[in-house]
Motif scaffolding. Structure first.
Motif, PDB file in Angstrom:
ATOM      1  N   GLU A  61      -1.986  12.382   4.673  1.00 45.85           N
ATOM      2  CA  GLU A  61      -2.264  10.945   4.798  1.00 45.85           C
ATOM      3  C   GLU A  61      -3.745  10.655   4.568  1.00 45.85           C
ATOM      4  OE1 GLU A  61      -0.603   9.899   8.620  1.00 45.85           O
ATOM      5  OE2 GLU A  61       1.359   9.452   7.731  1.00 45.85           O
ATOM      6  N   ALA A  62      -4.614  11.543   5.052  1.00 48.03           N
ATOM      7  CA  ALA A  62      -6.055  11.353   4.844  1.00 48.03           C
ATOM      8  C   ALA A  62      -6.413  11.435   3.364  1.00 48.03           C
ATOM      9  CB  ALA A  62      -6.841  12.395   5.635  1.00 48.03           C
ATOM     10  N   ASP A  63      -5.594  12.137   2.587  1.00 47.88           N
ATOM     11  CA  ASP A  63      -5.856  12.269   1.156  1.00 47.88           C
ATOM     12  C   ASP A  63      -5.091  11.242   0.324  1.00 47.88           C
ATOM     13  OD1 ASP A  63      -5.852  14.222  -1.591  1.00 47.88           O
ATOM     14  OD2 ASP A  63      -7.594  14.314  -0.272  1.00 47.88           O
ATOM     15  N   GLY A  64      -4.456  10.268   0.984  1.00 51.25           N
ATOM     16  CA  GLY A  64      -3.857   9.164   0.257  1.00 51.25           C
ATOM     17  C   GLY A  64      -2.363   9.250  -0.013  1.00 51.25           C
ATOM     18  N   PHE A  65      -1.678  10.205   0.590  1.00 55.81           N
ATOM     19  CA  PHE A  65      -0.237  10.317   0.402  1.00 55.81           C
ATOM     20  C   PHE A  65       0.510   9.567   1.501  1.00 55.81           C
ATOM     21  CE2 PHE A  65      -1.923  14.187  -1.555  1.00 55.81           C
ATOM     22  CZ  PHE A  65      -1.275  14.191  -2.776  1.00 55.81           C
ATOM     23  N   ALA A  66       1.686   9.061   1.178  1.00 55.53           N
ATOM     24  CA  ALA A  66       2.626   8.607   2.199  1.00 55.53           C
ATOM     25  C   ALA A  66       3.428   9.849   2.578  1.00 55.53           C
ATOM     26  CB  ALA A  66       3.542   7.523   1.645  1.00 55.53           C
ATOM     27  N   VAL A  67       3.674  10.051   3.868  1.00 49.03           N
ATOM     28  CA  VAL A  67       4.286  11.301   4.324  1.00 49.03           C
ATOM     29  C   VAL A  67       5.497  11.018   5.196  1.00 49.03           C
ATOM     30  CG1 VAL A  67       3.889  13.453   5.595  1.00 49.03           C
ATOM     31  CG2 VAL A  67       2.023  12.429   4.286  1.00 49.03           C
ATOM     32  N   ARG A  68       6.572  11.754   4.944  1.00 51.07           N
ATOM     33  CA  ARG A  68       7.756  11.747   5.823  1.00 51.07           C
ATOM     34  C   ARG A  68       7.915  13.166   6.320  1.00 51.07           C
ATOM     35  NH1 ARG A  68      12.895   8.903   4.584  1.00 51.07           N
ATOM     36  NH2 ARG A  68      13.047   9.386   6.771  1.00 51.07           N
ATOM     37  N   SER A 116       0.814  -1.207   0.000  1.00 49.30           N
ATOM     38  CA  SER A 116       0.000   0.000   0.000  1.00 49.30           C
ATOM     39  C   SER A 116       0.846   1.254   0.000  1.00 49.30           C
ATOM     40  CB  SER A 116      -0.925   0.016   1.224  1.00 49.30           C
ATOM     41  OG  SER A 116      -1.832  -1.041   1.143  1.00 49.30           O
ATOM     42  N   SER A 117       1.873   1.312   0.870  1.00 48.59           N
ATOM     43  CA  SER A 117       2.667   2.526   0.943  1.00 48.59           C
ATOM     44  C   SER A 117       3.520   2.705  -0.301  1.00 48.59           C
ATOM     45  CB  SER A 117       3.535   2.528   2.202  1.00 48.59           C
ATOM     46  OG  SER A 117       4.486   1.503   2.132  1.00 48.59           O
ATOM     47  N   ALA A 118       3.883   1.601  -0.960  1.00 41.19           N
ATOM     48  CA  ALA A 118       4.705   1.702  -2.164  1.00 41.19           C
ATOM     49  C   ALA A 118       3.921   2.324  -3.309  1.00 41.19           C
ATOM     50  CB  ALA A 118       5.228   0.325  -2.556  1.00 41.19           C
ATOM     51  N   SER A 119       2.606   2.174  -3.330  1.00 40.63           N
ATOM     52  CA  SER A 119       1.805   2.692  -4.431  1.00 40.63           C
ATOM     53  C   SER A 119       1.343   4.132  -4.197  1.00 40.63           C
ATOM     54  CB  SER A 119       0.598   1.783  -4.664  1.00 40.63           C
ATOM     55  OG  SER A 119      -0.237   1.801  -3.524  1.00 40.63           O
ATOM     56  N   LYS A 120       1.562   4.672  -3.016  1.00 38.97           N
ATOM     57  CA  LYS A 120       1.145   6.035  -2.706  1.00 38.97           C
ATOM     58  C   LYS A 120       2.251   7.020  -3.071  1.00 38.97           C
ATOM     59  CE  LYS A 120      -1.559   4.770   1.361  1.00 38.97           C
ATOM     60  NZ  LYS A 120      -1.722   5.041   2.803  1.00 38.97           N
ATOM     61  N   PRO A 121       1.871   8.199  -3.574  1.00 37.38           N
ATOM     62  CA  PRO A 121       2.881   9.236  -3.781  1.00 37.38           C
ATOM     63  C   PRO A 121       3.476   9.640  -2.429  1.00 37.38           C
ATOM     64  CG  PRO A 121       0.794   9.845  -4.810  1.00 37.38           C
ATOM     65  CD  PRO A 121       0.543   8.620  -3.987  1.00 37.38           C
ATOM     66  N   VAL A 122       4.780   9.877  -2.399  1.00 37.85           N
ATOM     67  CA  VAL A 122       5.469  10.208  -1.154  1.00 37.85           C
ATOM     68  C   VAL A 122       5.763  11.708  -1.114  1.00 37.85           C
ATOM     69  CG1 VAL A 122       7.494   9.761   0.282  1.00 37.85           C
ATOM     70  CG2 VAL A 122       6.514   7.918  -1.114  1.00 37.85           C
ATOM     71  N   VAL A 123       5.288  12.351  -0.044  1.00 40.68           N
ATOM     72  CA  VAL A 123       5.513  13.774   0.156  1.00 40.68           C
ATOM     73  C   VAL A 123       6.389  13.959   1.389  1.00 40.68           C
ATOM     74  CG1 VAL A 123       4.432  16.019   0.579  1.00 40.68           C
ATOM     75  CG2 VAL A 123       3.267  14.336  -0.871  1.00 40.68           C
ATOM     76  N   TYR A 124       7.482  14.687   1.218  1.00 42.24           N
ATOM     77  CA  TYR A 124       8.368  15.037   2.326  1.00 42.24           C
ATOM     78  C   TYR A 124       7.969  16.430   2.803  1.00 42.24           C
ATOM     79  CZ  TYR A 124      11.703  11.208   1.583  1.00 42.24           C
ATOM     80  OH  TYR A 124      12.306   9.982   1.494  1.00 42.24           O
ATOM     81  N   VAL A 125       7.694  16.562   4.098  1.00 42.17           N
ATOM     82  CA  VAL A 125       7.262  17.835   4.669  1.00 42.17           C
ATOM     83  C   VAL A 125       8.297  18.287   5.686  1.00 42.17           C
ATOM     84  CG1 VAL A 125       5.429  19.052   5.913  1.00 42.17           C
ATOM     85  CG2 VAL A 125       4.832  17.169   4.359  1.00 42.17           C
ATOM     86  N   VAL A 126       8.734  19.547   5.570  1.00 40.43           N
ATOM     87  CA  VAL A 126       9.704  20.106   6.507  1.00 40.43           C
ATOM     88  C   VAL A 126       9.116  21.385   7.098  1.00 40.43           C
ATOM     89  CG1 VAL A 126      12.072  20.883   6.860  1.00 40.43           C
ATOM     90  CG2 VAL A 126      11.569  19.241   5.029  1.00 40.43           C
ATOM     91  N   ASP A 127       8.917  21.383   8.420  1.00 45.93           N
ATOM     92  CA  ASP A 127       8.421  22.562   9.133  1.00 45.93           C
ATOM     93  C   ASP A 127       8.865  22.440  10.582  1.00 45.93           C
ATOM     94  OD1 ASP A 127       6.725  24.597  10.425  1.00 45.93           O
ATOM     95  OD2 ASP A 127       5.630  24.605   8.528  1.00 45.93           O
ATOM     96  N   ASP A 128       9.351  23.525  11.163  1.00 42.00           N
ATOM     97  CA  ASP A 128       9.823  23.455  12.539  1.00 42.00           C
ATOM     98  C   ASP A 128       8.716  23.657  13.567  1.00 42.00           C
ATOM     99  OD1 ASP A 128       9.520  26.145  11.978  1.00 42.00           O
ATOM    100  OD2 ASP A 128      11.541  26.721  12.564  1.00 42.00           O
ATOM    101  N   ASP A 129       7.506  23.917  13.123  1.00 40.75           N
ATOM    102  CA  ASP A 129       6.352  24.042  14.013  1.00 40.75           C
ATOM    103  C   ASP A 129       5.676  22.681  14.110  1.00 40.75           C
ATOM    104  OD1 ASP A 129       3.615  24.370  14.892  1.00 40.75           O
ATOM    105  OD2 ASP A 129       3.787  26.518  14.469  1.00 40.75           O
ATOM    106  N   ALA A 130       5.740  22.066  15.283  1.00 38.18           N
ATOM    107  CA  ALA A 130       5.200  20.711  15.469  1.00 38.18           C
ATOM    108  C   ALA A 130       3.709  20.648  15.152  1.00 38.18           C
ATOM    109  CB  ALA A 130       5.472  20.226  16.888  1.00 38.18           C
ATOM    110  N   GLY A 131       2.969  21.695  15.483  1.00 37.12           N
ATOM    111  CA  GLY A 131       1.533  21.707  15.204  1.00 37.12           C
ATOM    112  C   GLY A 131       1.240  21.704  13.714  1.00 37.12           C
TER     113      GLY A 131
END
Length: 138
Positions: free
Chosen positions: A39-46, A14-29
């Motif tokens: 993730e709710a919209d179907g992306f794998a997220v790092r 499942s995770s291999a077939s999802k587009p992977v988005v890398y997100v960088v933000d220093d605000d934890a919220g």
């Protein structure tokens, strides 16, 4: 070894077939909210809390798109994207900022950033821009 049909095999497939988005933000919220949204919209997220955290990982070969905050605690987002490009990482990047400024947009465009979006982000707007960036990159 993972056996086909096992729950672990399903997760890998499942995770291999999802587009992977890398997100960088220093605000934890913000980081948590973006992870949930994507993730709710179907992306794998790092996710990464700093530019250094991203740069210190293995080369992000599977990244389909980057969403990077402009004002990180250790580096600005445009410079981070420049460092990724110098390492041969050419996945599309979207810059997000809470500090709208025409100079940021101009610098981002010259660095090859596809889009600059202002915080607070409109959920559908970010998703639309990520999908367009991934589609254009194919």
């Amino acid at each position: 070894m993972i056996q086909l049909g096992s729950p672990c095999a399903h997760a890998v497939i499942s995770s291999a077939s999802k587009p992977v988005v890398y997100v960088v933000d220093d605000d934890a919220g913000v980081l948590g909210s973006l992870r949930f949204l994507l993730e709710a919209d179907g992306f794998a997220v790092r996710t990464f809390r700093s530019g250094a955290a991203l740069l210190n990982t293995a080369l992000p070969v599977g990244a389909n798109c980057f969403v990077i905050d402009y004002k990180l605690s250790d580096i600005n987002g445009i410079d981070l994207i420049g460092r990724l490009r110098s390492r041969g990482v050419d996945a599309p990047a979207i810059l997000i900022t809470g500090y709208p400024d025409p100079n940021i947009s101009a610098r981002a465009a010259s660095a090859g950033v596809r889009q600059v979006l202002n915080k607070p982000l409109l959920d559908e707007s970010l998703i639309k821009h990520i999908r367009a960036a991934i589609q254009d990159d194919v």
